[in-house]
Design a protein around this motif. Structure first.
Motif, mmCIF file in Angstrom:
data_model
loop_
_atom_site.group_PDB
_atom_site.id
_atom_site.type_symbol
_atom_site.label_atom_id
_atom_site.label_comp_id
_atom_site.label_asym_id
_atom_site.label_seq_id
_atom_site.Cartn_x
_atom_site.Cartn_y
_atom_site.Cartn_z
ATOM 1 N N SER A 40 0.809 -1.220 0.000
ATOM 2 C CA SER A 40 0.000 0.000 0.000
ATOM 3 C C SER A 40 0.841 1.268 0.000
ATOM 4 C CB SER A 40 -0.919 0.001 1.239
ATOM 5 O OG SER A 40 -0.161 -0.163 2.426
ATOM 6 N N TRP A 41 2.162 1.140 -0.034
ATOM 7 C CA TRP A 41 3.024 2.314 0.081
ATOM 8 C C TRP A 41 2.722 3.403 -0.931
ATOM 9 C CZ3 TRP A 41 5.940 3.539 4.132
ATOM 10 C CH2 TRP A 41 6.252 2.516 5.044
ATOM 11 N N PRO A 42 2.455 3.127 -2.207
ATOM 12 C CA PRO A 42 2.181 4.223 -3.142
ATOM 13 C C PRO A 42 0.937 5.028 -2.793
ATOM 14 C CG PRO A 42 2.693 2.201 -4.336
ATOM 15 C CD PRO A 42 2.480 1.821 -2.901
ATOM 16 N N SER A 43 0.062 4.487 -1.951
ATOM 17 C CA SER A 43 -1.202 5.143 -1.626
ATOM 18 C C SER A 43 -1.123 6.025 -0.385
ATOM 19 C CB SER A 43 -2.302 4.090 -1.426
ATOM 20 O OG SER A 43 -2.478 3.321 -2.593
ATOM 21 N N TYR A 44 -0.013 6.027 0.307
ATOM 22 C CA TYR A 44 0.122 6.875 1.493
ATOM 23 C C TYR A 44 0.309 8.334 1.092
ATOM 24 C CZ TYR A 44 0.703 2.617 4.278
ATOM 25 O OH TYR A 44 0.515 1.405 4.878
ATOM 26 N N TYR A 45 0.119 9.245 2.046
ATOM 27 C CA TYR A 45 0.191 10.679 1.741
ATOM 28 C C TYR A 45 1.588 11.078 1.264
ATOM 29 C CZ TYR A 45 1.442 10.622 6.772
ATOM 30 O OH TYR A 45 1.990 10.324 8.010
ATOM 31 N N ASP A 46 1.616 12.129 0.469
ATOM 32 C CA ASP A 46 2.802 12.495 -0.282
ATOM 33 C C ASP A 46 4.030 12.787 0.574
ATOM 34 O OD1 ASP A 46 1.175 12.265 -2.487
ATOM 35 O OD2 ASP A 46 0.966 14.421 -2.827
ATOM 36 N N SER A 47 3.829 13.371 1.746
ATOM 37 C CA SER A 47 4.965 13.811 2.559
ATOM 38 C C SER A 47 5.492 12.739 3.511
ATOM 39 C CB SER A 47 4.571 15.045 3.383
ATOM 40 O OG SER A 47 3.512 14.716 4.277
ATOM 41 N N LEU A 48 4.918 11.553 3.466
ATOM 42 C CA LEU A 48 5.277 10.520 4.439
ATOM 43 C C LEU A 48 6.765 10.169 4.399
ATOM 44 C CD1 LEU A 48 4.332 8.349 6.512
ATOM 45 C CD2 LEU A 48 4.134 6.793 4.589
ATOM 46 N N ARG A 49 7.359 10.147 5.568
ATOM 47 C CA ARG A 49 8.710 9.628 5.744
ATOM 48 C C ARG A 49 8.695 8.578 6.850
ATOM 49 N NH1 ARG A 49 13.022 11.864 3.302
ATOM 50 N NH2 ARG A 49 12.705 13.845 2.210
ATOM 51 N N LEU A 50 9.567 7.597 6.725
ATOM 52 C CA LEU A 50 9.681 6.600 7.781
ATOM 53 C C LEU A 50 10.179 7.256 9.065
ATOM 54 C CD1 LEU A 50 11.303 3.456 6.092
ATOM 55 C CD2 LEU A 50 8.891 4.012 6.395
ATOM 56 N N PHE A 51 9.823 6.663 10.186
ATOM 57 C CA PHE A 51 10.337 7.122 11.469
ATOM 58 C C PHE A 51 11.586 6.348 11.869
ATOM 59 C CE2 PHE A 51 5.971 8.606 11.599
ATOM 60 C CZ PHE A 51 6.123 9.878 12.097
ATOM 61 N N SER A 52 11.960 5.372 11.050
ATOM 62 C CA SER A 52 13.193 4.623 11.306
ATOM 63 C C SER A 52 14.205 4.953 10.219
ATOM 64 C CB SER A 52 12.920 3.113 11.336
ATOM 65 O OG SER A 52 12.308 2.692 10.131
ATOM 66 N N PRO A 53 15.474 5.207 10.570
ATOM 67 C CA PRO A 53 16.496 5.517 9.562
ATOM 68 C C PRO A 53 16.741 4.337 8.633
ATOM 69 C CG PRO A 53 17.243 6.045 11.795
ATOM 70 C CD PRO A 53 16.003 5.224 11.932
ATOM 71 N N ARG A 54 17.426 4.619 7.532
ATOM 72 C CA ARG A 54 17.690 3.591 6.532
ATOM 73 C C ARG A 54 18.412 2.381 7.128
ATOM 74 N NH1 ARG A 54 17.241 6.382 1.456
ATOM 75 N NH2 ARG A 54 17.195 8.624 1.819
ATOM 76 N N ARG A 55 19.353 2.618 8.052
ATOM 77 C CA ARG A 55 20.124 1.487 8.591
ATOM 78 C C ARG A 55 19.258 0.508 9.361
ATOM 79 N NH1 ARG A 55 22.745 5.519 11.687
ATOM 80 N NH2 ARG A 55 24.704 5.031 10.627
ATOM 81 N N PHE A 56 18.081 0.955 9.810
ATOM 82 C CA PHE A 56 17.180 0.065 10.545
ATOM 83 C C PHE A 56 15.947 -0.308 9.723
ATOM 84 C CE2 PHE A 56 19.321 2.565 13.910
ATOM 85 C CZ PHE A 56 19.997 1.523 14.522
ATOM 86 N N SER A 57 15.916 0.064 8.447
ATOM 87 C CA SER A 57 14.737 -0.171 7.625
ATOM 88 C C SER A 57 14.970 -1.175 6.509
ATOM 89 C CB SER A 57 14.263 1.158 7.006
ATOM 90 O OG SER A 57 13.954 2.102 8.017
ATOM 91 N N GLY A 58 16.182 -1.693 6.389
ATOM 92 C CA GLY A 58 16.473 -2.672 5.353
ATOM 93 C C GLY A 58 16.043 -4.071 5.760
ATOM 94 N N PHE A 59 16.172 -5.000 4.824
ATOM 95 C CA PHE A 59 15.850 -6.399 5.059
ATOM 96 C C PHE A 59 17.141 -7.201 5.202
ATOM 97 C CE2 PHE A 59 11.630 -6.002 2.493
ATOM 98 C CZ PHE A 59 11.041 -5.386 3.584
ATOM 99 N N PRO A 60 17.087 -8.371 5.807
ATOM 100 C CA PRO A 60 18.297 -9.184 5.968
ATOM 101 C C PRO A 60 18.989 -9.437 4.632
ATOM 102 C CG PRO A 60 16.505 -10.083 7.281
ATOM 103 C CD PRO A 60 15.906 -9.005 6.421
ATOM 104 N N GLY A 61 20.249 -9.045 4.540
ATOM 105 C CA GLY A 61 20.998 -9.245 3.318
ATOM 106 C C GLY A 61 20.666 -8.271 2.207
ATOM 107 N N TYR A 62 19.773 -7.320 2.485
ATOM 108 C CA TYR A 62 19.354 -6.370 1.463
ATOM 109 C C TYR A 62 19.154 -5.008 2.139
ATOM 110 C CZ TYR A 62 17.162 -4.830 -2.891
ATOM 111 O OH TYR A 62 16.873 -4.190 -4.086
ATOM 112 N N PRO A 63 20.245 -4.272 2.362
ATOM 113 C CA PRO A 63 20.157 -3.000 3.089
ATOM 114 C C PRO A 63 19.425 -1.924 2.304
ATOM 115 C CG PRO A 63 22.361 -3.332 2.213
ATOM 116 C CD PRO A 63 21.621 -4.618 1.994
#
Length: 355
Positions: A40-63
């Motif tokens: 559903s990510w494309p449907s969220y409001y335009d200004s949305l940013r994650l509350f977690s930084p990139r280093r904590f938002s990646g997947f195992p083996g795929y930062p």
């Protein structure tokens, strides 16, 4: 011989399930209703940013690409999921909306909107909740002539410029949208209790560092919920300052709608042009009704993501299904590993899962 794992939903939860299943010898097949596996990510409001930084938002083996301390924008998350889906190399069928799932002997049979069927030995329901926004019922709603929408349908503040707007809710989305709207409109935040803030940065580090370092975000939610009252709003101080300055102002929840506005808790009536409910979502699992896997309210019957009524059925993307980080980019793979481990390879009986 590998056994087929049907996964309904191709967002972050469905992709995590596909990886966890493949690692355990399953043959995953992801059934995604949309045009691509980005949830559903494309449907969220335009200004949305994650509350977690990139280093904590990646997947195992795929930062997550980019500066590790920065907070990704909505569109960057979409791009990240596209890349991850391609990297996985698993079978993903887009445009495959599941209408119902039945059980024939020991196999699950998904009936798609086009009438075709897909069968599998186990099933993961990973459709999330975005398609089922929750809006509380209030007196007078049917007579109100203004605009009512859920934050799921909000995109940007532009069309609300100069209008009187009330945002309902006390979570991250409610605060972020209310503060944004207050830049162009006379905006109030209506809350049932109070806004609870949590410092985004402590001792020079993002809060997610401490959650990860202390393993608090992995603690069973049943235990943590007794210590934490409500979901806190992560803040660097900007949101507190905005509320303190009255942009937006915040006040107790209104009690009813009128034809042209609302009735505040103190009885005062006010003309209001629009009300935006940021009041959360409920699981969207109508296709599981034939299995008896959801209760009368549509809620999944499960323990830590594993069905308590259907052997071989698991859930992913349920808020707080195991921990504080469930249903987040940083936590969904842990949930997927847990659920797939307990489902086993086509388990024929209900597994025992710790409470």
């Amino acid at each position: 011989m590998s056994r087929r794992l049907l996964i309904v939903g191709g967002g972050q939860s469905g992709l995590a399930a596909a990886r966890a299943g493949a690692e355990r010898g399953w043959e995953p097949v992801v059934l995604e209703a949309g045009d691509e596996p980005v949830g559903s990510w494309p449907s969220y409001y335009d200004s949305l940013r994650l509350f977690s930084p990139r280093r904590f938002s990646g997947f195992p083996g795929y930062p997550f690409p980019g500066p590790p301390g920065e907070y990704p924008h909505r569109d960057e998350v979409v791009q990240f999921l596209r890349g991850y889906a391609s990297w996985l190399g698993t079978e993903i069928r887009t445009g495959a909306r599941v209408d119902t799932v039945t059980r024939e002997q020991d196999r699950f049979v998904a009936v798609l909107a086009d009438g075709s069927t897909v069968a599998g030995d186990a099933l993961i329901a990973a459709t999330g909740a975005f398609a089922n926004p929750f809006t509380p019922r209030l007196p007078g709603r049917e007579d109100y002539a203004g605009e009512v929408l859920h934050v799921a349908d909000y995109r940007s503040p532009a069309r609300f410029a100069g209008r009187r707007v009330v945002v309902v809710g006390a979570g991250n989305s409610a605060i972020q949208v209310a503060v944004e709207l207050a830049q162009v409109a006379h905006t109030s935040l209506a809350v049932r209790d109070r806004v609870r803030f949590a410092q985004q940065r402590l001792a020079g580090r993002d809060l997610h560092f401490w959650l990860t370092h202390t393993r608090i975000d992995r603690a069973p939610w049943g235990i943590l919920s007794r210590l934490v009252a409500g979901t806190p709003v992560l803040d660097t101080g900007a949101y507190r300052e905005a509320l303190a300055s009255g942009r937006p102002d915040h006040r107790p929840m209104f009690t009813a709608f009128t034809q042209d506005g609302i009735v505040w808790a103190d009885g005062r009536r006010e003309r209001v042009d629009a009300v935006v409910f940021a009041t959360g979502y409920r699981p969207h699992l109508p296709y599981l009704h034939p299995l008896g896997a959801v209760d009368e309210h549509g809620m999944p019957q499960h323990r830590r993501g594993v069905s308590t009524v259907q052997a071989g059925l698991g859930f992913l993307g349920v808020e707080f299904q195991r921990s504080f980080s469930s249903n987040t980019l940083r936590g969904v793979h842990r949930d997927a590993a847990h659920v797939l481990t307990h489902l086993g390879r086509g388990a024929g009986s209900l597994p025992r899962v710790p409470a």
